[in-house]
Design an enzyme around this catalytic site. Structure first.
Site, mmCIF file in Angstrom:
data_model
loop_
_atom_site.group_PDB
_atom_site.id
_atom_site.type_symbol
_atom_site.label_atom_id
_atom_site.label_comp_id
_atom_site.label_asym_id
_atom_site.label_seq_id
_atom_site.Cartn_x
_atom_site.Cartn_y
_atom_site.Cartn_z
ATOM 1 N N TYR A 299 0.872 -1.187 0.000
ATOM 2 C CA TYR A 299 0.000 0.000 0.000
ATOM 3 C C TYR A 299 0.906 1.234 0.000
ATOM 4 O O TYR A 299 0.848 2.079 0.892
ATOM 5 C CB TYR A 299 -0.929 0.014 1.224
ATOM 6 C CG TYR A 299 -1.675 -1.280 1.466
ATOM 7 C CD1 TYR A 299 -2.892 -1.521 0.838
ATOM 8 C CD2 TYR A 299 -1.161 -2.260 2.306
ATOM 9 C CE1 TYR A 299 -3.576 -2.718 1.057
ATOM 10 C CE2 TYR A 299 -1.837 -3.456 2.525
ATOM 11 C CZ TYR A 299 -3.041 -3.671 1.904
ATOM 12 O OH TYR A 299 -3.726 -4.848 2.127
ATOM 13 N N GLU A 323 1.031 -1.064 -4.892
ATOM 14 C CA GLU A 323 0.038 -0.005 -4.700
ATOM 15 C C GLU A 323 -1.065 -0.178 -5.740
ATOM 16 O O GLU A 323 -0.789 -0.501 -6.894
ATOM 17 C CB GLU A 323 0.733 1.369 -4.842
ATOM 18 C CG GLU A 323 -0.161 2.549 -5.143
ATOM 19 C CD GLU A 323 -1.197 2.831 -4.061
ATOM 20 O OE1 GLU A 323 -0.877 2.724 -2.862
ATOM 21 O OE2 GLU A 323 -2.346 3.148 -4.435
ATOM 22 N N CYS A 398 -4.323 3.983 10.033
ATOM 23 C CA CYS A 398 -5.084 5.211 10.288
ATOM 24 C C CYS A 398 -6.382 4.899 11.028
ATOM 25 O O CYS A 398 -7.121 5.822 11.363
ATOM 26 C CB CYS A 398 -5.346 5.974 8.994
ATOM 27 S SG CYS A 398 -6.228 5.019 7.770
HETATM 28 C C1 LIG Z 1 -3.011 5.123 3.719
HETATM 29 S S1 LIG Z 1 -2.510 5.176 2.048
HETATM 30 C C2 LIG Z 1 -0.768 4.988 2.241
HETATM 31 C C3 LIG Z 1 0.093 5.429 1.108
HETATM 32 C C4 LIG Z 1 1.565 5.683 1.433
HETATM 33 N N1 LIG Z 1 2.140 4.695 2.310
HETATM 34 C C5 LIG Z 1 1.722 7.083 2.024
HETATM 35 O O1 LIG Z 1 1.857 7.206 3.254
HETATM 36 O O2 LIG Z 1 1.725 8.064 1.255
HETATM 37 C C6 LIG Z 1 -3.098 3.636 1.502
HETATM 38 C C7 LIG Z 1 -2.823 3.332 0.037
HETATM 39 O O3 LIG Z 1 -3.310 2.020 -0.237
HETATM 40 C C8 LIG Z 1 -3.825 1.992 -1.563
HETATM 41 N N2 LIG Z 1 -4.727 0.809 -1.588
HETATM 42 C C9 LIG Z 1 -5.953 0.681 -1.028
HETATM 43 N N3 LIG Z 1 -6.409 -0.581 -1.164
HETATM 44 C C10 LIG Z 1 -5.456 -1.273 -1.832
HETATM 45 C C11 LIG Z 1 -5.323 -2.627 -2.254
HETATM 46 N N4 LIG Z 1 -6.281 -3.525 -2.007
HETATM 47 N N5 LIG Z 1 -4.196 -2.991 -2.898
HETATM 48 C C12 LIG Z 1 -3.221 -2.079 -3.160
HETATM 49 N N6 LIG Z 1 -3.272 -0.793 -2.745
HETATM 50 C C13 LIG Z 1 -4.375 -0.382 -2.110
HETATM 51 C C14 LIG Z 1 -4.470 3.347 -1.736
HETATM 52 O O4 LIG Z 1 -4.539 3.686 -3.107
HETATM 53 C C15 LIG Z 1 -3.502 4.252 -0.952
HETATM 54 O O5 LIG Z 1 -2.524 4.798 -1.805
#
Ligand SMILES: C[S@@+](CC[C@H](N)C(=O)[O-])C[C@H]1O[C@@H](n2cnc3c(N)ncnc32)[C@H](O)[C@@H]1O
Length: 440
Positions: A299, A323, A398
């Site tokens: 992610y 991601e 979060c």
């Molecule tokens: C809380 S953000 C964290 C992003 C990064 N670590 C940051 O702090 O900038 C969660 C990320 O997970 C991605 N995401 C959500 N569900 C997902 C999935 N099933 N598989 C891959 N990525 C996913 C979202 O697009 C988002 O960019």
């Protein structure tokens, strides 16, 4: 109906619990120990399992109470009601105490873990009373075309002439662009994003729709004039579609990221720094001086952790990042190229599906970092992590409820909770970020 109650304890969503004739009432804008008058939300009737209500008068205040720092977001009865800051009535130390109690309680209830979780504040938040932190804001244009928020229990929208939760830089851009004057199509979604610090546009080409320096004398006419974005219904109205963020870590490493203006980036001006420092410190500690390492960054967004993981941990490091949002992956790949890093296999896709097919050289990670969305990683991804044989898992969360659920799963799978720390990167709201280290 107005009635007097004694507030008992913290509940979820920034609310507290009281009882009326044995029935639970969730009360907004209250604090434990207080004697308050509340107005019950309508409709409520005798068959409801619980009622909800809001403070109208405080008779015996808690020592943690302050006058709402943003009155418009405070109780409806005091002229507030727009939401977005459900803890505006609590001092910053009081908010840290509340959030620590929330995470600890969820870890006990769902994680089956008896642990007191400390929550750290972010520099300047006490002095700024938890205002001035948002680098991204979203609003809806009201019938007059002005940015607005909906007032609770009504269909009327309140037009805004500033956003106290937003950074000074963001409010300056909003003023320069005359955002508060309106002129937007009623009902349209207005998003304003301004990196902090803003002086990081080196090398970015001017974008279509960008204001010229002559148009924007003063703040926007400085060297970083294009490093902001005003998006209307997702389309660029002014500034740049690609923003530049810089993050300087405690060890002196500085990282530059270009991110899509409509995409995910940690919202508090200090959050990227606080979280990246914590993650990298924990990874280094777990690698314990090893000269080579395989790391997973799940992610991974636009690569906030990927860049420091790839360059600031072991001498020879291989990273797998996954991601789901394609635009974010493109940003991450561009950020890695610009930093001269070629040791990352950066994949676009669902984490669970992508993990089914990993090249051999990346299949046995030493440390897994994951930062899932609010719903958490869930059992299947926890199992895939455990199956990889990783000794250390660093979980950035979060939502304390999802973290606690996934903690129970990881514990089932043989991991121990080795360290946990909360970060108050959402002051004046009930939200809180937690970083947990699991080892086996
Ligand atoms: C809380 S953000 C964290 C992003 C990064 N670590 C940051 O702090 O900038 C969660 C990320 O997970 C991605 N995401 C959500 N569900 C997902 C999935 N099933 N598989 C891959 N990525 C996913 C979202 O697009 C988002 O960019």
């Amino acid at each position: 109906m107005n009635t007097q109650v004694r507030i008992e304890r913290y509940a979820d969503q920034g609310r507290c619990v009281a009882h009326i004739d044995g029935r639970v009432v969730f009360v907004r804008f209250a604090l434990p120990g207080e004697l308050v008058t509340i107005r019950l939300d309508e409709p409520h009737d005798r068959d409801d399992r619980f009622w909800t209500g809001e403070v109208t008068e405080v008779i015996e205040p808690s020592p943690d109470r302050v006058d709402p720092v943003w009155p418009l977001a405070g109780p409806l009865a005091w002229g507030g009601g727009v939401g977005g800051a459900d803890m505006v009535h609590v001092s910053i130390p009081g908010q840290l105490k509340w959030k620590s109690s929330t995470i600890s309680e969820q870890m006990r209830r769902l994680g089956h873990m008896d642990v007191d979780v400390p929550v750290a504040g972010v520099p300047d938040d006490v002095e700024r009373r938890g205002l001035g932190w948002r680098t991204r804001i979203e609003m809806i244009a009201d019938d007059d075309g002005r940015p607005s928020m909906r007032r609770r229990e009504s269909h009327t929208r309140v037009s805004l002439d500033a956003m106290p939760l937003a950074t000074d830089a963001l409010n300056a851009v909003a003023d320069e662009l005359h955002v508060w004057d309106g002129g937007f199509t009623p009902g349209s979604q207005i998003r304003l994003a301004v990196p902090e610090p803003r002086n990081a546009t080196a090398g970015l080409p001017p974008q279509r729709g960008e204001l010229s320096a002559q148009q924007t004398e003063g703040g926007l006419a400085s060297s970083n004039s294009s490093n902001y974005a005003l998006l209307i219904d997702g389309k660029l109205r002014a500034g740049s579609q690609t923003l530049t963020e810089t993050v300087r870590l405690n060890d002196g490493h500085e990282f530059t990221y270009t991110v899509d203006a409509g995409g995910f980036w940690q919202v508090h001006r200090q959050a990227p720094i606080a979280l990246a420092n914590e993650v990298i410190d924990l990874v280094r500690q777990q690698l314990d001086g090893a000269t080579s390492a395989v790391l997973w960054d799940l992610y991974s967004g636009s690569g906030l952790f990927t860049l420091p993981l790839a360059s600031a941990t072991a001498e020879r490091t291989q990273v797998l990042s996954i991601e789901g949002a394609k635009t974010a992956v493109k940003s991450a790949q561009r950020n890695l190229r610009a930093a001269g890093l070629d040791n990352v296999d950066s994949r676009a896709g669902d984490v669970s599906k992508t993990l089914r097919n990993i090249p051999k050289n990346l299949a046995l990670p030493d440390v897994v970092v994951l930062d899932p969305p609010r719903a958490g990683a869930k059992r299947h991804v926890c199992e895939q992590i455990a199956d990889s044989g990783a000794r250390s898992v660093i979980y950035v969360a979060c939502d304390p409820t999802s973290l606690a659920r996934d903690t129970a799963t990881l514990t089932d799978l043989g991991y121990d909770l080795a360290h946990i720390q909360g970060f108050d990167i959402y002051p004046n709201t009930h939200h809180v970020e937690t970083v947990a280290l699991f080892t086996k």
